[in-house]
Design a protein around this motif. Structure first.
Motif, PDB file in Angstrom:
ATOM      1  N   LEU A  59       0.852  -1.177   0.000  1.00 18.77           N
ATOM      2  CA  LEU A  59       0.000   0.000   0.000  1.00 18.77           C
ATOM      3  C   LEU A  59       0.891   1.230   0.000  1.00 18.77           C
ATOM      4  O   LEU A  59       1.773   1.364   0.855  1.00 18.77           O
ATOM      5  N   VAL A  60       0.673   2.116  -0.957  1.00 18.63           N
ATOM      6  CA  VAL A  60       1.399   3.373  -1.013  1.00 18.63           C
ATOM      7  C   VAL A  60       0.472   4.465  -0.490  1.00 18.63           C
ATOM      8  O   VAL A  60      -0.536   4.793  -1.126  1.00 18.63           O
ATOM      9  N   ALA A  61       0.784   4.987   0.692  1.00 23.49           N
ATOM     10  CA  ALA A  61      -0.034   6.027   1.315  1.00 23.49           C
ATOM     11  C   ALA A  61       0.578   7.385   0.994  1.00 23.49           C
ATOM     12  O   ALA A  61       1.699   7.681   1.418  1.00 23.49           O
ATOM     13  N   VAL A  62      -0.163   8.193   0.247  1.00 26.14           N
ATOM     14  CA  VAL A  62       0.347   9.479  -0.225  1.00 26.14           C
ATOM     15  C   VAL A  62      -0.238  10.609   0.601  1.00 26.14           C
ATOM     16  O   VAL A  62      -1.465  10.759   0.692  1.00 26.14           O
ATOM     17  N   ARG A  63       0.624  11.386   1.209  1.00 26.73           N
ATOM     18  CA  ARG A  63       0.197  12.575   1.962  1.00 26.73           C
ATOM     19  C   ARG A  63       0.821  13.793   1.289  1.00 26.73           C
ATOM     20  O   ARG A  63       2.018  14.050   1.408  1.00 26.73           O
ATOM     21  N   ALA A  64       0.010  14.516   0.532  1.00 25.61           N
ATOM     22  CA  ALA A  64       0.493  15.720  -0.156  1.00 25.61           C
ATOM     23  C   ALA A  64       0.220  16.939   0.712  1.00 25.61           C
ATOM     24  O   ALA A  64      -0.806  17.024   1.389  1.00 25.61           O
ATOM     25  N   TRP A  65       1.137  17.882   0.674  1.00 26.98           N
ATOM     26  CA  TRP A  65       0.967  19.100   1.458  1.00 26.98           C
ATOM     27  C   TRP A  65       1.427  20.302   0.637  1.00 26.98           C
ATOM     28  O   TRP A  65       2.201  20.171  -0.309  1.00 26.98           O
TER      29      TRP A  65
END
Length: 310
Positions: A183-189
């Motif tokens: 699982l690739v969990a992407v947190r963009a900010w």
């Protein structure tokens, strides 16, 4: 008491896109051990091509529809011999039929484009409307195969600002577990413009602070998503990146088997309630139109049981 086995429902219309959706749905039914339900719905509108010879007393469009689902059933049985397959022809609007199916389905799958006058559009009206109104997760499969072969088992999900994992994250983890993948969990900010004027190399710069906060938030969400960090058997990759959410998710989706986004009933633009549907914001629309892999739109009311590692 035996658990209810909700079927994987796939909408077919004879287009190349719906055949790709059918193939994806068969593979999903095989992975999950669920039955497959093949549905064709139409108001008996005009079909292009030659109608097969049949009983002259029956509408030619109805005969063609039955021929279409019979072919889909045979294709599904070839691809998944052990999958339980049922078919249904519905003389009603496709959107209404599939929304009805979504009440009792595990997932509804369909192609991004359909037949007829909407075939040239990047995203068909049925796909978009169903993603907005379905009662269960909807998977929209692109009409064409990706230029980059997918990495086996890779599932990508965006992590929002919410303090707890969203339904989309649970769905993504469950599907990564079913694939024995990652699982690739992407947190963009993004750093607000008025805070971005400090020199990026200065210690304690606004950008560094936002990045650190994003990392801490992601860790907190993942800890709640998979408390033991190994109970699901899934390898979780963290991706904390600066930039627009839609851009970073599209980049992460290259080479993925599935991209997962959420849909909320809690409100629409400016906080207004969205009647009879979810709120598909600009990020969701961008994913549905441009993602290079299948996209799952998960209602915020969905909850998944994540398989545990043996």
């Amino acid at each position: 008491m035996e658990a209810i086995r909700r079927p994987v429902v796939v909408g077919v219309d004879g287009s190349e896109g719906s055949l790709r959706a059918l193939d994806w749905a068969v593979a999903e039914a095989m992975r999950s051990g669920l039955p497959l339900r093949v549905v064709h719905a139409s108001l008996w509108e005009h079909y292009e091509g030659t109608h097969p010879a049949s009983d002259a007393e029956r509408p030619a469009e109805e005969v063609l529809a039955e021929h279409l689902v019979a072919q889909a059933r045979e294709r599904a049985r070839r691809l998944g011999p052990k999958v339980e397959v049922a078919v249904d022809v519905r003389p009603e609007d496709p959107v209404d039929a599939l929304i009805g199916e979504s009440h009792g389905a595990a997932t509804v799958v369909l192609g991004s484009r359909g037949r007829g006058r909407i075939a040239g559009m990047l995203l068909g009206s049925v796909s978009l409307t169903l993603a907005n109104r379905s009662h269960c997760p909807v998977v929209v499969v692109p009409a064409r195969a990706p230029s980059t072969p997918p990495w086996p088992g890779r599932v990508v999900v965006g992590i929002s600002d919410a303090e707890k994992p969203a339904s989309a994250a649970f769905f993504a983890l469950a599907h990564a577990a079913a694939r024995h993948g990652e699982l690739v969990a992407v947190r963009a900010w993004r750093c607000p413009a008025h805070e971005a004027r400090s020199h990026p190399l200065l210690v304690g710069s606004p950008a560094a602070a936002h990045h650190r906060q994003a990392e801490e938030h992601l860790e907190a969400v993942l800890a709640a998503l998979d408390p033991s960090a190994s109970s699901s058997g899934v390898v979780i990759q963290r991706s904390v990146v600066r930039g627009p959410v839609h851009q970073k998710l599209l980049e992460a989706a290259v080479g993925a088997e599935l991209l997962v986004v959420g849909a909320s009933r809690s409100g629409g633009r400016h906080g207004h309630h969205v009647p009879h549907g979810h709120h598909l914001g600009p990020v969701n629309h961008a994913m549905l139109h441009y993602a290079p892999c299948p996209v799952a739109v998960v209602p915020d009311t969905y909850r998944a049981d994540v398989p545990t590692a043996p």
